[in-house]
Design a protein around this motif. Structure first.
Motif, PDB file in Angstrom:
ATOM      1  N   GLU A 114     -34.612 -98.350  25.957  1.00 61.42           N
ATOM      2  CA  GLU A 114     -34.364 -99.765  25.674  1.00 61.42           C
ATOM      3  C   GLU A 114     -35.479-100.346  24.797  1.00 61.42           C
ATOM      4  OE1 GLU A 114     -34.280-103.851  28.239  1.00 61.42           O
ATOM      5  OE2 GLU A 114     -33.198-102.129  29.064  1.00 61.42           O
ATOM      6  N   TRP A 115     -36.729-100.008  25.116  1.00 61.94           N
ATOM      7  CA  TRP A 115     -37.878-100.471  24.329  1.00 61.94           C
ATOM      8  C   TRP A 115     -37.764 -99.991  22.882  1.00 61.94           C
ATOM      9  CZ3 TRP A 115     -43.562 -98.770  25.752  1.00 61.94           C
ATOM     10  CH2 TRP A 115     -44.476 -99.500  25.006  1.00 61.94           C
ATOM     11  N   LEU A 116     -37.357 -98.726  22.700  1.00 66.44           N
ATOM     12  CA  LEU A 116     -37.224 -98.182  21.351  1.00 66.44           C
ATOM     13  C   LEU A 116     -36.057 -98.806  20.589  1.00 66.44           C
ATOM     14  CD1 LEU A 116     -38.002 -94.458  22.164  1.00 66.44           C
ATOM     15  CD2 LEU A 116     -39.408 -96.009  20.782  1.00 66.44           C
ATOM     16  N   ARG A 117     -34.996 -99.183  21.299  1.00 67.72           N
ATOM     17  CA  ARG A 117     -33.880 -99.883  20.643  1.00 67.72           C
ATOM     18  C   ARG A 117     -34.309-101.279  20.211  1.00 67.72           C
ATOM     19  NH1 ARG A 117     -30.885 -97.435  24.435  1.00 67.72           N
ATOM     20  NH2 ARG A 117     -30.882 -99.207  25.846  1.00 67.72           N
ATOM     21  N   GLU A 118     -35.043-101.974  21.103  1.00 69.05           N
ATOM     22  CA  GLU A 118     -35.505-103.337  20.801  1.00 69.05           C
ATOM     23  C   GLU A 118     -36.520-103.350  19.669  1.00 69.05           C
ATOM     24  OE1 GLU A 118     -37.162-104.779  24.440  1.00 69.05           O
ATOM     25  OE2 GLU A 118     -35.208-104.986  25.410  1.00 69.05           O
TER      26      GLU A 118
END
Length: 111
Positions: free
Chosen positions: A44-48
């Motif tokens: 999720e952090w990498l998508r954001e």
């Protein structure tokens, strides 16, 4: 004795990894008491916020996971008392380099 060998506990190791020899932040780290899965939180952090051209490696640390997930969605057991970590390292997008990270990790562990 190396700097890492003299440390005890996840927090000490994390502080060591956070800074490189010049005092700059070497890793971006997030610490969670409880999460569903460090792998899901990292994804999720990498998508954001995707890696930039010269992005720093990232890691999520958790003392407990409710629904640990590993690679390819495999279930991961996370008993109390452990430290659960997922990490992402910026890597060149050259297909021939994909196997080098695993090989480098294996050599480092063997040494």
């Amino acid at each position: 004795m190396s700097r890492l060998e003299s440390l005890t506990g996840a927090a000490s190791v994390g502080r060591c990894l956070r800074q490189n020899s010049t005092g700059e932040e070497a890793w971006q780290l997030r610490w969670l008491t409880v999460c569903s899965s460090t792998e899901l939180c990292l994804s999720e952090w990498l998508r954001e916020k995707p890696f930039s051209l010269h992005g720093k490696p990232r890691a999520i640390f958790a003392t407990r996971q409710n629904h640990g997930r590993g690679q390819r969605g495999h279930s991961w057991q996370s008993p109390i008392g452990g430290v659960w970590i997922s990490a992402a390292i910026p890597w060149p997008a050259f297909p021939q380099s994909n196997c080098l990270l695993g090989l480098a990790a294996a050599v480092a562990l063997a040494e």
